[in-house]
Design an enzyme around this catalytic site. Structure first.
Site, PDB file in Angstrom:
ATOM      1  N   ASN A 124     -17.398 -27.733   3.390  1.00 45.14           N
ATOM      2  CA  ASN A 124     -16.426 -28.535   2.674  1.00 45.14           C
ATOM      3  C   ASN A 124     -15.030 -27.952   2.850  1.00 45.14           C
ATOM      4  O   ASN A 124     -14.860 -26.756   3.098  1.00 45.14           O
ATOM      5  CB  ASN A 124     -16.754 -28.517   1.177  1.00 45.14           C
ATOM      6  CG  ASN A 124     -17.895 -29.450   0.832  1.00 45.14           C
ATOM      7  OD1 ASN A 124     -17.814 -30.633   1.119  1.00 45.14           O
ATOM      8  ND2 ASN A 124     -18.958 -28.923   0.251  1.00 45.14           N
ATOM      9  N   ASP A 172     -22.061 -30.098  -4.828  1.00 38.54           N
ATOM     10  CA  ASP A 172     -22.222 -30.101  -3.369  1.00 38.54           C
ATOM     11  C   ASP A 172     -22.436 -28.685  -2.844  1.00 38.54           C
ATOM     12  O   ASP A 172     -23.302 -28.437  -1.989  1.00 38.54           O
ATOM     13  CB  ASP A 172     -20.970 -30.749  -2.761  1.00 38.54           C
ATOM     14  CG  ASP A 172     -21.085 -31.030  -1.280  1.00 38.54           C
ATOM     15  OD1 ASP A 172     -21.951 -30.443  -0.617  1.00 38.54           O
ATOM     16  OD2 ASP A 172     -20.286 -31.839  -0.776  1.00 38.54           O
ATOM     17  N   CYS A 178     -23.597 -30.785   3.765  1.00 42.06           N
ATOM     18  CA  CYS A 178     -24.707 -31.700   3.518  1.00 42.06           C
ATOM     19  C   CYS A 178     -25.979 -31.128   4.110  1.00 42.06           C
ATOM     20  O   CYS A 178     -26.102 -31.032   5.325  1.00 42.06           O
ATOM     21  CB  CYS A 178     -24.426 -33.069   4.121  1.00 42.06           C
ATOM     22  SG  CYS A 178     -25.823 -34.203   3.929  1.00 42.06           S
TER      23      CYS A 178
END
Lengths: 308, 308
Positions: B252, B17, B243
């Protein structure tokens, strides 16, 4: 403004806790502008000053003038911090609605901060209450237990000590006693446990949660306190401030982020977030170059934002 | 290392991510060093790569090599993200232990992100499960419901939709389904409510909480999820990532801060904080100039720190 009555009280401490933690002195007129902007956003309790010798804290030299200005704002609870009877006398004469007395749960911090043992500070609370009873009986007295969750000087602080001290300050006549994470050492499990134990000791005289975001747990700790019934939360616009006497500690909970959390949860604060964000402007203007924090201000309100 | 068995699983998503959210490409050897450092700190689940066309995400071009390296670390659950059957085939061939499939709860986000409706993504999950059953039946399949708490494109996402979708992906054969705050719009009350509703729907197949710290509520939301029984938490070392397909979203939850919160609460993570902080070095070395976040790393562990 909200239609619903506030379910939590966000007590803004920036004009005291924040301003006394930075080197620059905010001009009195800028303090007026900043406090007025906070009030316009719906903030209804503000710690506007501390009454301490101007030699020690030149940032607070205009305390009486700031109190007098704040008293012109209808419905605002005007608070001031006082470390001793002399400060209380000046605050009461200035006309504050509420005084808050920091009482360290850590003996080491108490001695370093005010050169008094905890027992001597309890006696100071008793003397301040006596003075209050004599000259301004309507004024509320809060004892805020600093270093309640740990101390940068002595390390851990026994929970029994905190519970004992809360009982002592209430027995000495304080109207309420809150818990302060002066050093940013609290965690949510401890916050729940300690507030529950203090409530078992002093009941509805349990006061505010004053949390720091030193290690990122500020809002989680406020949530934990809310979960066990705390309804008053200290915070500072832009996260300004901390405790200058606790080395390595910094970072009050950011008012903007705290209000956002509660409002997003559907817990009414009475504060308008857009107007609160606008109150950062006079803060910046009065303290040029000083860093101003906050996650919500960076990200903005979410798309489709509406109070739950 | 801890003596106690971990009570929560911290699932590190930074190598997937995080890295796919930044423009720079971390060299493969640096990925190896970073993953090894996370493992040395006690992290036992890492999302090491995503299997997507290298043209779209050159940061992930070495996915198979990274998986093969991670498989040499005993006891580590090696995860990869796959958006479709083609990616799943490559991931399964590389030997991953677990694959995670992002399924948007928001129709608008689903169409923008993968050009499929939610129903079409449920069919993709079904096809991936069939492939898994055929060629690697021991591999776990997770469907992570992205934008479960709100969407930057469509605004609010109905809770009924999220609960329905969780039921659909489990019915399609996924082993578990977690909830992702892709856009940083979650609040603790919503997190508790929605995880409880999803658990009522799919029981013990309820998966990880993947929270973002976009508006500062990341840890409060993890606490809220923990309170209602969630025991797996996604986070990213240094807060790397977010994202890239959700405009305005970022951030995050920081692994260092998350582990500190749980360990301070006395909830064992199995992760050694000092070694976790040391794992920031290979991250920085592999991504020179990229900002690395975290409050605990700035403040350091408290004086007198010991796991409760």
């Amino acid at each position: 403004m909200q239609e619903n009555p506030p379910e939590v009280l966000v007590s803004e401490v920036g004009p005291r806790d924040g301003l006394q933690s930075v080197k620059a002195v905010m001009p009195t007129a800028d303090k007026f502008r900043w406090i007025a902007a906070l009030y316009a956003a719906g903030v209804r309790e503000i710690e506007v000053a501390s009454f301490v010798p101007a030699k020690l804290l030149p940032q607070m030299a205009d305390a009486a003038a700031v109190v007098r200005h704040a008293l012109t704002l209808p419905g605002l609870t005007v608070m001031a911090l006082v470390p001793n009877v002399r400060g209380a006398q000046a605050a009461l004469e200035a006309g504050v609605h509420k005084i808050t007395i920091p009482v360290s749960a850590s003996e080491a911090h108490s001695l370093a901060n005010v050169r008094k043992t905890r027992e001597q500070m309890v006696e100071e609370v008793r003397a301040i209450v006596a003075l209050r009873n004599e000259i301004a009986p309507q004024v509320k007295v809060e004892a805020g237990l600093s270093t309640a969750f740990g101390c940068t000087l002595q390390g851990q602080v026994a929970e029994d000590d905190v519970v004992w001290l809360a009982g002592q300050v209430i027995a000495a006549g304080a109207d309420e006693s809150g818990l302060s994470d002066t050093t940013g050492m609290a965690n949510p499990a401890q916050v729940r446990r300690l507030f529950q134990r203090v409530r078992a000791e002093i009941g509805e005289r349990t006061g505010a949660a004053h949390m720091h975001n030193t290690r990122g747990l500020g809002l989680a700790n406020c949530l934990a306190a809310y979960d066990v019934g705390v309804r008053t939360f200290d915070s500072s616009l832009g996260g300004l401030g901390g405790c200058p006497y606790a080395p390595g500690a910094s970072g009050n909970v950011v008012t903007e982020d705290l209000v956002f959390m509660f409002e997003a949860m559907g817990v009414c604060t009475g504060v308008d977030i857009d107007k609160l964000l606008a109150a950062r402007e006079p803060l910046r203007a009065g303290l040029p170059g000083e860093p101003v924090y906050g996650m919500l201000p960076e990200a903005g309100l979410p798309k489709g934002w509406s109070v739950a």
